[in-house]
Design an enzyme around this catalytic site. Structure first.
Site, PDB file in Angstrom:
ATOM      1  N   ASP A 148      10.025-106.711  -1.033  1.00  0.00           N
ATOM      2  CA  ASP A 148       9.864-105.326  -0.585  1.00  0.00           C
ATOM      3  C   ASP A 148       8.441-104.891  -0.928  1.00  0.00           C
ATOM      4  O   ASP A 148       7.689-105.626  -1.567  1.00  0.00           O
ATOM      5  CB  ASP A 148      10.929-104.425  -1.201  1.00  0.00           C
ATOM      6  CG  ASP A 148      10.741-104.244  -2.702  1.00  0.00           C
ATOM      7  OD1 ASP A 148       9.767-104.788  -3.267  1.00  0.00           O
ATOM      8  OD2 ASP A 148      11.576-103.553  -3.309  1.00  0.00           O
ATOM      9  N   ASP A 195      20.227-106.841   2.315  1.00  0.00           N
ATOM     10  CA  ASP A 195      20.096-107.152   0.897  1.00  0.00           C
ATOM     11  C   ASP A 195      20.804-106.045   0.139  1.00  0.00           C
ATOM     12  O   ASP A 195      20.876-104.913   0.616  1.00  0.00           O
ATOM     13  CB  ASP A 195      18.624-107.176   0.467  1.00  0.00           C
ATOM     14  CG  ASP A 195      18.103-105.778   0.203  1.00  0.00           C
ATOM     15  OD1 ASP A 195      18.130-105.351  -0.961  1.00  0.00           O
ATOM     16  OD2 ASP A 195      17.711-105.089   1.156  1.00  0.00           O
ATOM     17  N   CYS A 231      38.496-118.946  -2.074  1.00  0.00           N
ATOM     18  CA  CYS A 231      37.091-119.118  -2.466  1.00  0.00           C
ATOM     19  C   CYS A 231      36.893-120.450  -3.178  1.00  0.00           C
ATOM     20  O   CYS A 231      37.729-120.863  -3.972  1.00  0.00           O
ATOM     21  CB  CYS A 231      36.674-117.969  -3.386  1.00  0.00           C
ATOM     22  SG  CYS A 231      34.970-118.096  -3.984  1.00  0.00           S
ATOM     23  N   CYS A 255      34.131-121.178  -5.154  1.00  0.00           N
ATOM     24  CA  CYS A 255      33.145-121.102  -6.243  1.00  0.00           C
ATOM     25  C   CYS A 255      33.753-121.662  -7.526  1.00  0.00           C
ATOM     26  O   CYS A 255      34.974-121.765  -7.646  1.00  0.00           O
ATOM     27  CB  CYS A 255      32.696-119.659  -6.430  1.00  0.00           C
ATOM     28  SG  CYS A 255      33.781-118.672  -7.501  1.00  0.00           S
ATOM     29  N   CYS A 280      36.585-119.638  -9.194  1.00  0.00           N
ATOM     30  CA  CYS A 280      37.891-119.672  -8.535  1.00  0.00           C
ATOM     31  C   CYS A 280      38.493-121.082  -8.527  1.00  0.00           C
ATOM     32  O   CYS A 280      39.697-121.245  -8.676  1.00  0.00           O
ATOM     33  CB  CYS A 280      37.770-119.173  -7.100  1.00  0.00           C
ATOM     34  SG  CYS A 280      37.335-117.418  -6.994  1.00  0.00           S
ATOM     35  N   HIS A 297      30.767-115.907  -8.066  1.00  0.00           N
ATOM     36  CA  HIS A 297      31.867-115.638  -7.132  1.00  0.00           C
ATOM     37  C   HIS A 297      31.482-114.582  -6.093  1.00  0.00           C
ATOM     38  O   HIS A 297      31.688-114.781  -4.891  1.00  0.00           O
ATOM     39  CB  HIS A 297      33.135-115.181  -7.856  1.00  0.00           C
ATOM     40  CG  HIS A 297      34.114-114.583  -6.904  1.00  0.00           C
ATOM     41  ND1 HIS A 297      34.908-115.354  -6.076  1.00  0.00           N
ATOM     42  CD2 HIS A 297      34.345-113.286  -6.540  1.00  0.00           C
ATOM     43  CE1 HIS A 297      35.594-114.560  -5.276  1.00  0.00           C
ATOM     44  NE2 HIS A 297      35.274-113.306  -5.542  1.00  0.00           N
TER      45      HIS A 297
END
Ligand SMILES: [Zn+2]
Length: 373
Positions: A93, A267, A305, A307, A310, A336
């Protein structure tokens, strides 16, 4: 080996778009979500972990990095991508938003904005030229023009003056930007909640000409309905052959609505910040892992999920980590949440490509509303 910066539309479904953005540092499929790496790190995550979630581009904040460790130092150390060990593209930014929200004694003039660091009180001047120069030193793949994020609420006269100031800064930012193969500069549409001002901003930016166009000044308190109204009035006015980026947004519901309106990039700190605060985003809504009902829950946080949190741990373990103040709790839940957001974007891209975004959106909303997570 650098590639030319480019954007190709692969499919549309209503106003929604699926595309590919090509950069000097890799390819990004859109709609895309960029994890926020404020100070040169996505908090609680290694760069490899960020990449494992499916993220292909991350955001970093010019304001934070210019103050600490300093843009010149980052440049001497090989640029931000080298420092972070993030080989992919980075978007920075302009620093304007954080100056408005964090810095002390700030004063906006036509030339730029003077302010004092929130870290040590030192005085700084941020002009369009300086912002673009810093982003060059950071070696940002995508740089953003310096703008003023119009406060909310603002009168129409205030929003007009702010938008016109930003338009002038956009022209100066373009002039200061050093074109390099595969690098890009995006303009930022301002104008508050006023459709005429948004239209004037979009037209002015298109006249200057940018590689992509962001919609700024939203998610600042106006509410989702007003945000969607602004998008309805604005997105169609942006050049269709360039990526469109909605800055600082948002929840999964916000992203779904914005993708349906033709936004390509996002974002937001929500998945990372929430992960550090025990809030998990799942296919069945948002859960607070500090809640005592998880203390004996042997099931995964989100069965859909993949990840590590999980696939290899229970809700009971995550609950325990947060109760005990262990740093692995924020680490696993950030991983996650970022995985959930990337899965969300992948699902949206597939649905657009297959022309079934409306049905997909209904299924997503039904899952969030069902709860039970
Ligand atoms: Zn997970």
């Amino acid at each position: 080996m650098s590639a030319r910066f480019g954007f190709a539309l692969l499919a549309t479904d209503g106003s929604a778009r699926a595309g590919v953005m090509e950069t000097a540092h890799g390819v990004v499929e859109t709609p895309a979500f960029m994890p926020v790496g404020t100070a040169g790190t996505v908090k609680a995550m290694t760069a490899d972990a960020v990449r494992a979630t499916g993220a292909r581009i991350v955001l970093a904040n010019t304001y934070h990095l210019m103050l600490r460790p300093g843009a010149e130092r980052v440049a001497r150390l090989g640029g931000l991508r080298r420092m972070m060990d993030w080989p992919g593209p980075i978007l920075t930014d302009s620093g304007g938003f954080q100056v408005m929200s964090l810095a002390r004694l700030r004063r906006i003039e036509a030339g730029g904005v003077t302010f004092r660091s929130h870290i040590d009180g030192t005085a700084h001047l941020l002009t369009p030229e300086r912002s673009i120069g810093i982003q060059h030193q950071l070696d940002a793949t995508v740089s953003m023009v310096l703008d003023e994020c119009t406060p909310f609420p603002a009168t129409e006269a205030e929003a007009r003056a702010s938008m016109e100031l930003s338009l002038g800064w956009a022209a100066r930012s373009k002039h200061a930007f050093v074109a390099r193969l595969g690098y890009a500069l995006f303009g930022i549409v301002q104008g508050g909640i006023f459709p005429d001002l948004r239209a004037a901003s979009a037209a002015g930016l298109a006249d200057i000409g940018f590689d992509g166009y962001a919609v700024g000044g939203l998610a600042v308190g106006e509410g989702q309905a007003a945000m969607f109204e602004v998008l309805d009035a604005t997105v169609g006015l942006l050049p269709a052959d360039r990526p469109r980026y909605l800055m600082g947004v948002g929840t999964p519901e916000d992203i779904l609505g914005a993708v349906a309106r033709g936004i390509d990039m996002f974002d937001c700190v929500i998945p990372t910040r929430s992960g550090r605060m025990a809030r998990g985003y799942t296919r069945r809504g948002v859960v607070n892992l500090r809640n005592a009902r998880f203390a004996d829950d042997a099931g995964p946080l989100d069965p859909g999920c993949g990840c590590p949190g999980c696939a290899r741990h229970s809700r009971a373990y995550l609950h325990h980590l947060f109760k005990a103040g262990e740093m692995l709790g924020p680490m696993l839940l950030t991983w996650h949440n970022l995985t959930y957001y990337q899965d969300l974007m992948r699902g949206l891209r597939a649905a657009i490509t297959q022309g079934r975004l409306a049905e997909h959106a209904t299924a997503l909303r039904d899952g969030w509303a069902a709860g039970g997570a």
